[in-house]
Each structure stands twice: as C-alpha cells, then as structure tokens.
Design a protein around this motif. Structure first.
Motif, PDB file in Angstrom:
ATOM      1  N   GLU A  45       0.952   4.444  -2.602  1.00 11.15           N
ATOM      2  CA  GLU A  45       0.827   5.838  -2.155  1.00 11.15           C
ATOM      3  C   GLU A  45       1.991   6.685  -2.656  1.00 11.15           C
ATOM      4  OE1 GLU A  45       0.627   5.428   2.024  1.00 11.15           O
ATOM      5  OE2 GLU A  45      -1.374   4.510   2.032  1.00 11.15           O
TER       6      GLU A  45
ATOM      7  N   SER B  17       0.833  -1.203   0.000  1.00  9.97           N
ATOM      8  CA  SER B  17       0.000   0.000   0.000  1.00  9.97           C
ATOM      9  C   SER B  17       0.869   1.256   0.000  1.00  9.97           C
ATOM     10  CB  SER B  17      -0.934   0.000   1.218  1.00  9.97           C
ATOM     11  OG  SER B  17      -0.188  -0.088   2.416  1.00  9.97           O
ATOM     12  N   TYR B  18       1.993   1.219   0.749  1.00  9.70           N
ATOM     13  CA  TYR B  18       2.863   2.392   0.796  1.00  9.70           C
ATOM     14  C   TYR B  18       3.530   2.635  -0.559  1.00  9.70           C
ATOM     15  CZ  TYR B  18       6.979  -0.661   1.219  1.00  9.70           C
ATOM     16  OH  TYR B  18       7.953  -1.592   1.002  1.00  9.70           O
TER      17      TYR B  18
END
Length: 331
Positions: free
Chosen positions: A314, A310-311
C-alpha cells in the motif's frame, strides 16, 4: 570458432595481458554463452537496485513505517543496494572475462566491500531474530527493550564490526596458508584472489556465517513454538493473547527472509569449508556460480516484502502515485 567443430562454451585460452610477464591465463568464452549471461547479470543488478531502492524510499517516506524492525530492514536494503551498485558490476566482468582489469587497489577494495556487505547482512538477520524474539516471546517488554536507540545501536554494530573485519583482513594482507612451492594460490597479473579456498576462508565461514546462522536458527526455533501457542490462544480466545496478528505475520515474513538467505548463501560457504579438505580441488567456475546464486538473495528480499507485507504494498503504491504526480507536474 571453427564452424566445422561442434559448439563449445570455451573458444580458447589466452592471457589476461599478452605483453606482461606473469599474466594470468584467460578463458575466452563463446559469445553465444557470454552475451546472454551479460544480459542476465545486468537484469539481476537492475532488479536489485530498483527493488531495494523502493524498499528504502518507502520506509523513509512514511512515518508509520519508522519502527525498530523496519530500521533494520532499511539498513539491510542499503547493504543490498550497495552490493548491486559497487560489488556486482565488477564481479560480472571478472566472472565472464575471467580476468580482473581494475587494478590491485580496487581488487582489495572490492573484496573488502563484498565481505563487509555479506557480514552486515548476516548480523542484521541475527539482530532481526532477536527483535522477533522479544516481539513474540516477551511482547509486554518489547517496546521497552526494542527501542529506536537499540535498533540504531544494532545497525552501527553490524556495519562497524563487518567493515573492521572486511577491510582489516584484506588490507592487512593476512595469510594463513604456508608459502611453499606447492602453494595452491598463485598471484598473477589479472587475478583478484578472494578468501574462498584459503584456510582463512574456513575460519571466516565458521565464525561469520555458520555460527550466526546457528544462533538465528536457535532463536527462531523458540519463536516458532511460542508462535504456535499464540495462534492456538487467538483461535480459542480471540482477545486473550498479548501478541497481535501483525507481529506474528511480520515474524513469519522475516523467517522467510532468513530462510531464503540461508538457501542462497549456504552452498557458497560450504564450499569454503570443503575446499581445503579436498586439497583445493573445487573448480573456480563452481565458486563463481555459487557466488552469483548468493548474490540473487538481494533480488528476493524486496519481492518477499512486496508479497507478504500488505502495508508495504500500500505504501509503495502511494509513493509511486506521488512520484507520478511530481513527474507529471514537471513536464
């Protein structure tokens, strides 16, 4: 092609160089087959370039991503980027034209780069498995043992050893097979022989693929069982485990990366081992198909990072927004 004849993917057989003695035989594929394959291969190369370039730029651009694990991922993405840039385009032409038109020296360089980048990826995966072992099995010692300096050393060993083998064995023209009238591999103009199908290909496959994969599988088996224990500990005692959920998720994601790599490359290396056993009867076309299946691994890695980190999604989004603003200002 005669329209009265049923369609066939092969139109005719000719020579790579019609006016040169000792030219290799060329298989001329129908444009109905060749044009779509050129398109598919070109799209694959573009996906590799953009996907791995995104991984590289994302990790380089954000200080938070400058970790030992991500340095290994960055270096492996560079290997995949180089594979898509310098190895796959000539391979595409050789596969579809069935001839090598780029000269003897570049044939050796191309084969050397191919072997080097493949070896580099395997060694990076081996070091990543070691990194994950310390992160999950010895978390209290992880930051002491897996430092940036250690990660850089792993990267240098991976590239140095792989280049030494890849370029050394090709340019030294080492041959294992005997020079007899029954020799399977005949050198001709327009050909570019690789290690596959040679007895040295068996050694290469065992030492530089199956042995590292055995080590990786052994390490990850232990990591897997330790991870299960930590998951139970987190579920029963949320604050009682020394391994955080991010580390375990990273371990799971990198296990998927290794699994996909094995699925892509194992059939090719199995052919390298089986071919001498069956008297070098495996068709060259099968080697070409399995080689491109192996190359597809370089497409999958950035997709795995995007899906499971997820990072990473992002940071990639932030990078895209920055580039968009810069382009908007420029115009």
């Amino acid at each position: 092609m005669n329209p009265s004849q049923p369609w066939t993917p092969v139109e005719s057989l000719s020579l790579c160089y019609e006016s040169v003695n000792g030219s290799c035989v060329k298989t001329v594929y129908s444009n109905v087959l060749k044009v779509p394959l050129y398109l598919v291969f070109a799209i694959t190369i573009i996906l590799i370039l953009f996907g791995n370039l995104l991984v590289i730029c994302t990790i380089v651009s954000f200080q938070q991503l400058h970790t030992p694990t991500n340095y290994l991922i960055l270096s492996m993405a560079i290997a995949d980027l180089l594979l898509g840039s310098f190895v796959m385009p000539p391979s595409m032409v050789r596969s579809l034209e069935t001839c090598w038109y780029f000269g003897d020296f570049f044939c050796k360089f191309h084969s050397s780069a191919d072997f080097t980048l493949c070896n580099t990826s395997v060694m990076h995966l081996m070091f990543i498995s070691i990194d994950r072992y310390y992160a999950v099995c010895q978390p209290l010692q992880y930051h002491r043992k897996m430092t940036t300096r250690v990660s850089v050393a792993m990267i240098l060993v991976s590239w140095g050893f792989s280049a030494l083998f890849g370029f050394g064995i090709t340019f030294s023209e080492l041959k294992i097979e005997k020079s007899t009238a029954e020799e399977v591999h005949v050198i001709c103009k327009g050909g570019c022989l690789a290690l596959h199908g040679r007895e040295i290909g068996v050694t290469y496959s065992l030492v530089f693929y199956f042995f590292p994969m055995f080590l990786i599988f052994s390490i990850y088996s232990k990591v897997f069982f330790i991870t299960l224990k930590h998951i139970r500990a987190i579920n029963n005692y949320p604050t009682g485990s020394s391994v955080n959920k991010m580390d375990m998720k990273a371990t799971k994601t990198l296990a998927i990366v290794i699994g996909v790599y094995m699925c892509c490359w194992t059939p090719y290396f199995m052919c390298n081992i089986i071919d001498p056993v069956v008297g070098h009867t495996i068709p060259a076309l099968l080697y070409e198909v399995l080689m491109w299946v192996a190359y597809l691994n370089a497409v999958f890695n950035p997709m795995i990072y995007a899906l499971f980190y997820s990072y990473f999604r992002e940071k990639s989004k932030l990078l895209y927004e920055k580039l968009y603003k810069l382009c908007k200002r420029a115009y």
